[in-house]
Design a protein around this motif. Structure first.
Motif, PDB file in Angstrom:
ATOM      1  N   LEU A  69       1.192  -6.353 -14.873  1.00 16.56           N
ATOM      2  CA  LEU A  69       1.465  -6.721 -13.552  1.00 16.56           C
ATOM      3  C   LEU A  69       1.368  -5.206 -12.877  1.00 16.56           C
ATOM      4  N   GLN A  70       0.398  -5.320 -11.549  1.00 19.49           N
ATOM      5  CA  GLN A  70       0.469  -3.991 -10.855  1.00 19.49           C
ATOM      6  C   GLN A  70       0.374  -4.568  -9.321  1.00 19.49           C
ATOM      7  N   LEU A  71       0.636  -3.426  -8.389  1.00 26.19           N
ATOM      8  CA  LEU A  71       0.444  -3.615  -7.054  1.00 26.19           C
ATOM      9  C   LEU A  71       0.006  -2.214  -6.673  1.00 26.19           C
ATOM     10  N   LEU A  72      -1.023  -2.041  -5.745  1.00 22.47           N
ATOM     11  CA  LEU A  72      -1.488  -0.973  -5.371  1.00 22.47           C
ATOM     12  C   LEU A  72      -2.113  -1.085  -3.922  1.00 22.47           C
ATOM     13  N   LYS A  73      -2.058  -0.014  -3.326  1.00 22.74           N
ATOM     14  CA  LYS A  73      -2.324   0.302  -1.810  1.00 22.74           C
ATOM     15  C   LYS A  73      -2.868   1.511  -1.657  1.00 22.74           C
ATOM     16  N   HIS A  74      -4.360   1.680  -1.598  1.00 24.19           N
ATOM     17  CA  HIS A  74      -5.002   2.778  -1.509  1.00 24.19           C
ATOM     18  C   HIS A  74      -5.094   2.924   0.210  1.00 24.19           C
ATOM     19  N   PRO A  75      -4.867   4.202   0.775  1.00 25.36           N
ATOM     20  CA  PRO A  75      -4.780   4.642   1.750  1.00 25.36           C
ATOM     21  C   PRO A  75      -6.090   4.276   2.724  1.00 25.36           C
ATOM     22  N   ASP A  76      -7.164   4.415   1.950  1.00 28.15           N
ATOM     23  CA  ASP A  76      -8.590   3.845   2.611  1.00 28.15           C
ATOM     24  C   ASP A  76      -8.702   2.468   2.675  1.00 28.15           C
ATOM     25  N   ASP A  77      -7.798   1.814   2.069  1.00 33.91           N
ATOM     26  CA  ASP A  77      -8.011   0.080   2.163  1.00 33.91           C
ATOM     27  C   ASP A  77      -7.099  -0.459   3.146  1.00 33.91           C
ATOM     28  N   ASN A  78      -7.646  -1.622   4.021  1.00 31.49           N
ATOM     29  CA  ASN A  78      -6.761  -2.330   4.715  1.00 31.49           C
ATOM     30  C   ASN A  78      -6.030  -3.619   3.901  1.00 31.49           C
TER      31      ASN A  78
END
Length: 323
Positions: free
Chosen positions: A250-259
């Motif tokens: 289980l993961q949650l990721l938010k790359h700064p380049d992604d909306n």
């Protein structure tokens, strides 16, 4: 030494299958490397039913027939009885180890119908194909839609529109990521269809799901091919989140380049070790699933383990207006 070498060869040749039993026979070997970027709350309220929300479960990599799969199914049922769901999104690898051969394959009963038999789970299951499903007959999973009252896979990729209680439309787009990665002749057709589907939808809430990960700090890492193909469309047309499996965690990721958010839910039938990366918000190497409740003003994500206890929750604000 000969027996040791033979054992090593046998283990190496079946390494990809060891995750199916790793958590059951050697739970101490499953871990999360690295640390979360901030303190994780120790007590999180479970989902509640609300007349103002659209609610669903995201689960992937589940069809093992294992004790782990059954524990996760019981937890899903317990949560869904407390906060009834409208549907389930399956992120692929629906039947291990090699999919099904026909719509009447006995694995449907053993690894799907009997395990998810609770009345709270008798809702539409919108499914996509994973790489293990492609080892069998992918068309058999599409054909099973004609035999099952809840299995929904009309095509290898398709879209579904749901509606919030206040009438707000919500778009869900199912992708065939195995095709995108392996069939160069079909890539353009699927991408053109995806762009048209996202561009023509009038609402603000848009979700996409497929099997393979875009972003991950787990065993497979980032998928550069899918990032190149999909990220521009997700950013341009205001996709809120991409749900996937393939990584058995289980993961949650938010790359700064992604909306958009990347939500990994691939722990439905077993797990393996994972990690926190530079863009991770949450990571867990335990069997479980993701529960989502959407209102017109917020999308709330719960990461829930096989004991039915939420481990992490995040509220996602509505996206800005899409083109």
């Amino acid at each position: 030494m000969v027996w040791l070498f033979a054992f090593a060869v046998a283990v190496a040749s079946h390494w990809s299958k060891l995750w199916l039993v790793q958590a059951e026979v050697a739970p101490g070997s499953v871990t999360v490397y690295g640390k979360p970027p901030y303190r994780i709350e120790s007590t999180i309220a479970a989902p509640e039913a609300a007349d103002s929300t659209l609610r669903w479960i995201v689960i992937g990599d589940w069809g093992t027939g294992s004790t782990t799969q059954r524990r996760v199914a019981r937890a899903m049922a317990a949560i869904a009885r407390r906060a009834p769901i409208h549907f389930i999104l399956s992120t692929g690898d629906n039947i291990y180890p090699s999919g099904v051969l026909a719509a009447d394959d006995p694995q449907w009963s053993m690894k799907y119908e009997r395990i998810y038999s609770d009345s709270s789970l008798q809702v539409p299951w919108y499914a996509v194909l994973g790489n293990h499903d492609y080892r069998g007959q992918p068309e058999a999973q599409i054909a099973y839609s004609q035999r099952s009252s809840r299995w929904r896979m009309p095509e290898r990729y398709y879209s579904v529109t749901q509606t919030l209680p206040d009438g707000t439309p919500v778009l869900f787009v199912a992708l065939d990521t195995q095709q995108l990665l392996t069939d160069q002749g079909a890539v353009r057709r699927q991408l053109e269809w995806l762009e048209q589907t996202l561009r023509s939808f009038p609402g603000r809430w848009k979700f996409v799901w497929g099997h393979h990960q875009l972003r991950s700090a787990g065993a497979y890492g980032e998928n550069e091919t899918l990032l190149r193909l999909l990220k521009p469309l997700f950013d341009r047309y205001g996709v809120v989140a991409y749900f996937c499996g393939h990584e058995h965690d289980l993961q949650l990721l938010k790359h700064p380049d992604d909306n958009f958010l990347c939500v990994v839910s691939g722990a439905g039938g077993g797990v393996r070790s994972t990690a926190y990366g530079p863009h991770s918000l949450f990571a867990l190497a335990r069997p479980g699933f993701v529960y989502v409740a959407l209102s017109s003003s917020v999308c709330r994500l719960w990461f829930i383990t096989e004991d039915g206890i939420p481990q992490f929750v995040l509220d996602v604000e509505p996206p800005s207006d899409s083109p």
